[in-house]
Design an enzyme around this catalytic site. Structure first.
Site, PDB file in Angstrom:
ATOM      1  CB  THR A 114      36.242 -47.608  40.523  1.00 35.55           C
ATOM      2  OG1 THR A 114      36.251 -48.449  39.341  1.00 35.55           O
ATOM      3  CG2 THR A 114      37.429 -46.660  40.474  1.00 35.55           C
ATOM      4  CG  ASP A 165      41.607 -52.112  34.483  1.00 41.92           C
ATOM      5  OD1 ASP A 165      41.922 -52.093  35.686  1.00 41.92           O
ATOM      6  OD2 ASP A 165      40.951 -51.206  33.932  1.00 41.92           O
ATOM      7  CD  GLN A 200      47.558 -45.938  37.221  1.00 40.65           C
ATOM      8  OE1 GLN A 200      48.700 -45.503  37.222  1.00 40.65           O
ATOM      9  NE2 GLN A 200      46.950 -46.273  38.324  1.00 40.65           N
ATOM     10  CB  SER A 227      47.860 -64.944  31.217  1.00 38.64           C
ATOM     11  OG  SER A 227      47.040 -65.227  32.331  1.00 38.64           O
ATOM     12  N   GLY A 233      45.041 -51.124  40.723  1.00 36.24           N
ATOM     13  CA  GLY A 233      44.441 -52.306  41.321  1.00 36.24           C
ATOM     14  C   GLY A 233      45.004 -53.553  40.677  1.00 36.24           C
ATOM     15  CG  HIS A 234      48.589 -54.349  40.107  1.00 38.79           C
ATOM     16  ND1 HIS A 234      49.918 -54.006  40.125  1.00 38.79           N
ATOM     17  CD2 HIS A 234      48.025 -53.559  39.160  1.00 38.79           C
ATOM     18  CE1 HIS A 234      50.151 -53.045  39.244  1.00 38.79           C
ATOM     19  NE2 HIS A 234      49.011 -52.761  38.650  1.00 38.79           N
ATOM     20  CE  LYS A 266      49.520 -52.480  34.877  1.00 41.89           C
ATOM     21  NZ  LYS A 266      48.167 -52.408  34.289  1.00 41.89           N
TER      22      LYS A 266
END
Length: 447
Positions: free
Chosen positions: A318, A24, A237, A430, A51-52, A27
């Site tokens: 999730t 998380d 991950q 970022s 999850g990206h 990426k």
């Protein structure tokens, strides 16, 4: 006689992007930004438990299995042999992207060697987590997507692979054999056994659409390299969730580290020329496992609540609230060693805006000892007392900045100290979720 130039002058430069924490880290945004300079993006491990999230001109897209480069029209996307693929999920994700106006199928290549995730893997995953919870032995915190059981079949040399979809009779025979084995396990866990008919019918229908996507991904990447293309290897991950190097057993089922970009895509390690580690300006974790710098997140007005709410810390897959805490530099040092980091990208710096002071864990006290790097044993990590350095915060907004010199002086001082402690230069910062919210100090694709 056919000969091939092995080291052409035009050979492309390639970058590996890995998470350095517990996933998380942001990426997806970074990969999407880097693909402006790449011709190919490669996923090399994990599955749709990843999850990206990408934000492009204010529009949010969540990807789980398809590489993040799909948002760039000219970029080819590869799913390497190290990825476990759920056929139904892959097709659903493709359909969502196509509904948004993207052309996907001509640019997506799936390794024939990818192990398949099938409904009995999901059933096993959920049944095992339920049993752990009922016994009070502690849940691992899996996403329940069947990732672990699919990797187990791979290691046991009984997995159904994407290439089996090309041979319906062979696929059916192996599926029935595998389902019988797993139904015994489901019965032992007190779960309902599954019937082969619906699973087989769904898989064969999916096969019609997936077969045209199958490819020899390793050879295609080799050819792309020889043609001078730039490749981006996208990890899922994070390093501290790696099956070998993470906080075992509270880890994922694959190798998330940079070295696996070679094994998980079918190319040699000499192609991995720059390893970019993605790191939040603080630390988060989803699921169970030790977390030395964790802060309470529920009480308004606390630092943990600030990180959780301002950072919008919920899992893409999730929906679970992420645990939050101060940046753990000692853990990042472990990640730098494992991955051989060439540079860092610090994400979500803007979440720290407005805090009176900022802290970073520089080591731990453990049983009378002082450590400057994360231990290897999860129980020892859980017993660690963090040692902090405190920095003055900043009231100015960093959100959306694209120039290092325009950052508040205290923000620059914080980042420069983190860089010095880890011993890895900061390439990128970022300052927001959009593509354009990026400060470039050194471009990873520059030689």
């Amino acid at each position: 006689m056919h000969t091939e130039q092995l080291k052409p002058a035009a050979a492309g430069r390639h970058v590996v992007v890995v998470g350095t924490q517990w996933g998380d880290e942001g990426k997806g945004k970074v990969v999407d930004w880097l693909t402006e300079h790449a011709q190919g993006v490669v996923r090399f491990q994990g599955g749709h438990n990843a999850g990206h999230t990408l934000v492009i001109r204010g529009h949010k897209t969540a990807l789980q299995l398809v590489p993040s480069g799909i948002m760039r029209e000219a970029v080819r996307c590869y799913i390497g042999n190290g990825v476990v693929v759920d056929p139904a999920h892959l097709l659903a994700e493709i359909a969502r992207l196509e509904a948004a106006g993207l052309e996907v199928r001509s640019r997506l290549f799936v390794s024939e060697s990818c192990p398949l995730i099938l409904p009995f893997h999901v059933a096993l995953d959920l049944a095992r987590e339920g049993q752990r919870e009922s016994r009070g032995s502690g849940k691992i915190g899996t996403t329940g997507k069947g990732i672990g059981p699919a990797y187990e079949d791979k290691v046991a040399r009984r997995a159904l692979r994407a290439q089996d979809l090309k041979h319906p009779a062979r696929f059916e025979a192996r599926l029935r054999e595998l389902l019988e084995l797993h139904n015994h396990a489901l019965a032992w866990l007190g779960a309902q056994p599954l019937e082969p008919g619906p699973i087989l019918d769904d898989a064969l229908r999916a096969a019609e659409q997936i077969r045209p996507l199958l490819a020899d991904v390793g050879y295609r990447l080799h050819q792309a390299h020889l043609a001078g293309e730039r490749l981006l290897f996208e990890g899922a991950q994070g390093t501290l969730l790696d099956i070998d190097h993470g906080t075992y057993p509270y880890v994922t089922s694959s190798n998330c580290v940079a070295g696996n970009a070679a094994a998980g895509s079918g190319v040699g390690p000499q192609l991995l020329q720059h390893v970019l580690g993605i790191t939040k300006a603080y630390t988060t974790r989803v699921g169970s496992g030790p977390f030395p710098t964790e802060l309470p997140i529920d009480a308004p007005g606390t630092i943990g609540h600030h990180l959780s709410t301002v950072g919008q810390e919920r899992g893409v897959v999730t929906g679970r609230a992420r645990r939050c805490g101060w940046l753990d530099v000692a853990a990042l040092k472990r990640s730098a060693i494992i991955n051989g980091l060439s540079g860092l990208c610090i994400t979500k710096l803007d979440v720290l805006d407005g805090l009176a002071e900022v802290q970073a864990c520089v080591g731990y006290r453990l049983q009378g000892r002082t450590l400057d790097v994360l231990p290897l044993d999860a129980d020892e990590i859980a017993a660690c007392e963090p040692v902090y350095e405190t920095f003055p915060g900043w009231s100015e907004r960093t959100a959306g900045l694209t120039d290092w010199d325009r950052l508040p002086a205290n923000a620059r001082a914080y980042l420069e100290r983190v860089q010095a402690l880890i011993g890895v230069p900061i390439d990128l910062v970022s300052t927001g979720p959009d593509r354009e919210h990026t400060i470039v100090r050194r471009h990873p694709f520059d030689r």
